[in-house]
Design a protein around this motif. Sequence first.
Motif, PDB file in Angstrom:
ATOM      1  N   PHE A  33      48.429 -62.561 -94.022  1.00  0.00           N
ATOM      2  CA  PHE A  33      48.466 -61.658 -95.178  1.00  0.00           C
ATOM      3  C   PHE A  33      47.294 -60.694 -95.056  1.00  0.00           C
ATOM      4  CE2 PHE A  33      50.954 -65.192 -96.611  1.00  0.00           C
ATOM      5  CZ  PHE A  33      51.865 -64.665 -97.520  1.00  0.00           C
ATOM      6  N   SER A  61      42.656 -69.049 -97.176  1.00  0.00           N
ATOM      7  CA  SER A  61      42.170 -67.700 -97.498  1.00  0.00           C
ATOM      8  C   SER A  61      40.677 -67.496 -97.263  1.00  0.00           C
ATOM      9  CB  SER A  61      42.462 -67.423 -98.979  1.00  0.00           C
ATOM     10  OG  SER A  61      41.834 -66.242 -99.416  1.00  0.00           O
ATOM     11  N   LYS A  77      45.331 -65.787 -95.174  1.00  0.00           N
ATOM     12  CA  LYS A  77      45.007 -64.526 -95.846  1.00  0.00           C
ATOM     13  C   LYS A  77      43.611 -64.128 -95.409  1.00  0.00           C
ATOM     14  CE  LYS A  77      44.640 -62.731-100.564  1.00  0.00           C
ATOM     15  NZ  LYS A  77      44.245 -63.134-101.930  1.00  0.00           N
TER      16      LYS A  77
END
Length: 402
Positions: A137, A353, A377
């Motif tokens: 992402f 993330s 991410k």
Amino acid sequence: MTLIESARARQILDSRGNGTVEVDLRSGAYLGRAASASGASTGAHEAQSFPHGGLEESLRVFHEEVARRLTGRDARDQAGLDQELHDLDGTPNFSRMGGNLATAVSLASARLAAAAAQLPLFRYLGGPGAATLPVPFGNVIGGGRHARGGTTFQEFLVVSQGPRAERNVMANVRVHRRVGEALALRFPERPLGRGDEGAWVAALDDEDALRLLAGICEEVEREVGFPVRPALDPAASEFYRDGRYRFRDRSLSPSEQVTLIERLVRDYGVVMVEDPLQEEDFENFATLTRSLGSRCKVVGDDIFVTNVTRIRQGIECGAANAVLIKPNQIGTLTDTRAAVDLAHRAGYATIVSHRSGETTDDTIAHLAVAFGSYGLKSGAVGGERLAKLNELIRIEESLGRR
Ligand code: PGA
Ligand code: ZN
């Protein structure tokens, strides 16, 4: 047995120019090194990154209390080490030593054990079965707490979902570049900047930003021949005050916010929406998951803070179908893994993330592969973001996928 023989901690810089902590653990010729990142839009229930005395206080606690409890330990005993960190700290949220210190020690120990076993971290932690690469992402347009003068929503992301991580990373960057070119054409007189995570910052309204991104995703998808889709992280707690979501020019009630998110997801083919509502609103999270869950990942970041108690509460009421995983939200690798395992058992996807204030540490790329996470991410551009993306490409190569 991998005996920890020496332990050091130091201040290093993060990408916002703030100090953060890096830890080195050594055993013979082997080194385990890890650093912690810091958030700007932190959840209210996260571990406290630093004690009241700041980074200096963390380092003082390390030198006076933690270091000597590390030496002589077996770096392979991750659970024992992480329990020791909790015991030494003595608070529920690492507010005495700082969650960033705990995270750096915990991850450094895993890195040392992997180094001594002569295995890459993802293999050491994930075993022989760890072979699935997460989809990346990448943050393309941003605002919120990550940039002044940008959108109200914090992040407009791209997720490329081809069969190879390396091509996905390159497709994300292509979208990022193309959006920058489109913004330069649209606002020829205005300076064009980038926020904390490398996303473009422009005076766009949220729907305009999503429209622009979705159009370019479609274009790049046609070129590369695999799905390239938009995703959103409104980070809604950051613009929620006194019962309403406060945009630049209007404010919305929680049910109006639900309606807005439903419409945006449907109209623009959004495949993941993170923190669409403020961090205490489990009920409306569940409403959104019921209406969007079949077409979209509804992801909890600030609402879950990588914490099993909060994730369990979410699972019980169907609040989401995916969990964002940030090690320093909870403070140890053992707790991080427990959060991932709980999520996966409930059929929730996980996305490992970065934080907005990052270092060049690449541990999270390994964690995403070790955990078999759906996503990673880690931005689209910028050195501290690329540290993870480039490592993912290397991991893919080591698996013989290229
Ligand atoms: P943070 O935010 O790292 O600034 O807390 C990132 C996110 O909300 O996903
Ligand atoms: Zn978030």
